[in-house]
Design a protein around this motif. Sequence first.
Motif, PDB file in Angstrom:
ATOM      1  N   CYS A  26     -12.077   7.336   7.057  1.00  0.00           N
ATOM      2  CA  CYS A  26     -11.422   7.798   8.304  1.00  0.00           C
ATOM      3  C   CYS A  26      -9.782   7.763   8.215  1.00  0.00           C
ATOM      4  O   CYS A  26      -9.221   8.514   8.448  1.00  0.00           O
ATOM      5  CB  CYS A  26     -12.032   7.098   9.432  1.00  0.00           C
ATOM      6  N   HIS A  27      -9.591   6.683   7.895  1.00  0.00           N
ATOM      7  CA  HIS A  27      -8.026   6.089   7.805  1.00  0.00           C
ATOM      8  C   HIS A  27      -7.322   6.869   6.741  1.00  0.00           C
ATOM      9  O   HIS A  27      -6.047   7.137   6.936  1.00  0.00           O
ATOM     10  CB  HIS A  27      -7.862   4.851   7.511  1.00  0.00           C
ATOM     11  N   GLY A  28      -7.884   7.609   5.800  1.00  0.00           N
ATOM     12  CA  GLY A  28      -7.055   8.405   5.041  1.00  0.00           C
ATOM     13  C   GLY A  28      -6.581   9.486   5.618  1.00  0.00           C
ATOM     14  O   GLY A  28      -5.564   9.914   4.882  1.00  0.00           O
ATOM     15  N   ALA A  29      -7.292  10.162   6.440  1.00  0.00           N
ATOM     16  CA  ALA A  29      -6.866  11.290   7.147  1.00  0.00           C
ATOM     17  C   ALA A  29      -6.607  11.164   8.480  1.00  0.00           C
ATOM     18  O   ALA A  29      -5.963  12.197   9.187  1.00  0.00           O
ATOM     19  CB  ALA A  29      -8.164  12.515   6.869  1.00  0.00           C
ATOM     20  N   GLY A  30      -6.823  10.051   9.054  1.00  0.00           N
ATOM     21  CA  GLY A  30      -6.746   9.664  10.416  1.00  0.00           C
ATOM     22  C   GLY A  30      -7.688  10.337  11.398  1.00  0.00           C
ATOM     23  O   GLY A  30      -7.700  10.726  12.380  1.00  0.00           O
ATOM     24  N   GLY A  60      -0.589   4.383   6.199  1.00  0.00           N
ATOM     25  CA  GLY A  60       0.854   4.518   5.755  1.00  0.00           C
ATOM     26  C   GLY A  60       1.664   4.943   7.103  1.00  0.00           C
ATOM     27  O   GLY A  60       2.754   5.179   6.873  1.00  0.00           O
ATOM     28  N   ASP A  61       0.922   5.264   8.090  1.00  0.00           N
ATOM     29  CA  ASP A  61       1.589   5.787   9.302  1.00  0.00           C
ATOM     30  C   ASP A  61       2.167   4.926  10.139  1.00  0.00           C
ATOM     31  O   ASP A  61       1.392   4.190  10.953  1.00  0.00           O
ATOM     32  CB  ASP A  61       0.750   7.019   9.994  1.00  0.00           C
ATOM     33  N   ALA A  62       3.380   4.559   9.931  1.00  0.00           N
ATOM     34  CA  ALA A  62       4.036   3.257  10.657  1.00  0.00           C
ATOM     35  C   ALA A  62       3.910   3.436  12.345  1.00  0.00           C
ATOM     36  O   ALA A  62       3.739   2.405  12.926  1.00  0.00           O
ATOM     37  CB  ALA A  62       5.318   2.973  10.276  1.00  0.00           C
ATOM     38  N   GLY A  63       4.427   4.973  12.427  1.00  0.00           N
ATOM     39  CA  GLY A  63       4.175   5.231  13.981  1.00  0.00           C
ATOM     40  C   GLY A  63       2.926   5.052  14.687  1.00  0.00           C
ATOM     41  O   GLY A  63       2.798   4.511  15.746  1.00  0.00           O
ATOM     42  N   ALA A  64       1.870   5.157  13.929  1.00  0.00           N
ATOM     43  CA  ALA A  64       0.522   5.307  14.472  1.00  0.00           C
ATOM     44  C   ALA A  64      -0.031   3.518  14.485  1.00  0.00           C
ATOM     45  O   ALA A  64      -0.584   3.292  15.263  1.00  0.00           O
ATOM     46  CB  ALA A  64      -0.469   6.099  13.531  1.00  0.00           C
ATOM     47  N   TRP A  65       0.497   2.947  13.416  1.00  0.00           N
ATOM     48  CA  TRP A  65       0.088   1.786  13.293  1.00  0.00           C
ATOM     49  C   TRP A  65       0.766   0.612  14.118  1.00  0.00           C
ATOM     50  O   TRP A  65       0.566  -0.551  14.343  1.00  0.00           O
ATOM     51  CB  TRP A  65       0.326   1.047  11.852  1.00  0.00           C
ATOM     52  N   MET A  93      -3.958  -2.463   5.202  1.00  0.00           N
ATOM     53  CA  MET A  93      -3.577  -1.253   5.864  1.00  0.00           C
ATOM     54  C   MET A  93      -2.572  -1.622   6.876  1.00  0.00           C
ATOM     55  O   MET A  93      -1.616  -0.755   6.996  1.00  0.00           O
ATOM     56  CB  MET A  93      -4.976  -0.832   6.733  1.00  0.00           C
ATOM     57  N   GLY A  94      -2.425  -2.603   7.658  1.00  0.00           N
ATOM     58  CA  GLY A  94      -1.536  -3.038   8.518  1.00  0.00           C
ATOM     59  C   GLY A  94      -0.094  -3.086   7.627  1.00  0.00           C
ATOM     60  O   GLY A  94       0.598  -2.550   8.355  1.00  0.00           O
ATOM     61  N   ASN A  95      -0.047  -3.873   6.641  1.00  0.00           N
ATOM     62  CA  ASN A  95       1.195  -4.030   6.054  1.00  0.00           C
ATOM     63  C   ASN A  95       1.801  -2.631   5.320  1.00  0.00           C
ATOM     64  O   ASN A  95       2.891  -2.421   5.167  1.00  0.00           O
ATOM     65  CB  ASN A  95       0.622  -4.744   4.562  1.00  0.00           C
ATOM     66  N   ALA A  96       0.708  -1.741   5.115  1.00  0.00           N
ATOM     67  CA  ALA A  96       0.988  -0.433   4.747  1.00  0.00           C
ATOM     68  C   ALA A  96       1.526   0.394   5.714  1.00  0.00           C
ATOM     69  O   ALA A  96       2.733   1.432   5.762  1.00  0.00           O
ATOM     70  CB  ALA A  96       0.201   0.319   4.108  1.00  0.00           C
ATOM     71  N   GLY A  97       1.266   0.046   7.112  1.00  0.00           N
ATOM     72  CA  GLY A  97       1.957   0.699   8.363  1.00  0.00           C
ATOM     73  C   GLY A  97       3.043  -0.267   8.749  1.00  0.00           C
ATOM     74  O   GLY A  97       3.306   0.049  10.198  1.00  0.00           O
ATOM     75  N   GLY A  98       3.649  -1.149   8.301  1.00  0.00           N
ATOM     76  CA  GLY A  98       4.826  -1.920   8.761  1.00  0.00           C
ATOM     77  C   GLY A  98       4.395  -3.270   9.219  1.00  0.00           C
ATOM     78  O   GLY A  98       5.304  -4.134   9.500  1.00  0.00           O
TER      79      GLY A  98
END
Length: 246
Positions: free
Chosen positions: A82-86, A94-99, A142-147
């Motif tokens: 799921c998280h690979g494509a949202g 990796g989507d900092a805005g979404a995370w 995952m959280g770290n990949a998003g900031g």
Amino acid sequence: MSNETKAPGKIVPVLLGVVVLLVVAVYLLAKLATGGFDVNAEVMTKEAVAARLKPVGEAKASDAPPGMKTGQQVYEGICITCHGAGLAGSPKFGDAGAWGARVAKGWDTLTLHALQGFNAMPAKGGAADLTDDEVKRAVAYMGNAGGGKFTEPPVGGAAAAGAALDPAVAGKKVYESVCVACHATGAAGAPKFGDKAAWGPRLGKGLDGLIASATKGLNAMPPKGGYTGSDEEFKAAVTYLTNAAK
């Protein structure tokens, strides 16, 4: 001119009108049957349909021993569905805005949601066989990949944390959880564990040189062999591997 000769000329327009009405009626019925939906061809490909029908948590989170999977291994084996494509409203990797908003909730809230389930995500992403620490490592990864700036629970839990006091034990733990995937069999050109002939030329670089190469990644091996723990733990693993080949 008689009325009989004018009749055929009147019939033709009437027939044409009937045909037009029939065409319009068929069109309206077709629109009603389809509900006016505009189906996007991209979402109806075999790959797209398969992704949507795939049960959450069906993938396998690596062949690491139970409880020893890293955050990256859990993500690539389970969460990526799921998280690979949202998909299903999940924040894309990796989507900092979404995370951003999720990271702001803090570690405790994020891990609680991941463990118990949240919105469309089932508990533990549907992979009930994962330990709590494995799920938490995936959240940190995952959280770290998003900031975010989270710390993954050490592989092996409390035992691994205590093993950090003994480099030999710590190195063995890291080897058995990550490095064994290639070095146990010599896969992808990796020198096989304990094989003095294969390790000979590498040992000539010295321990510091080996650690530097392994940390950056070399040939088919990614940086730190894909290990996401501390540099000290990784150095212990390299030391463990080299000592076994002396």
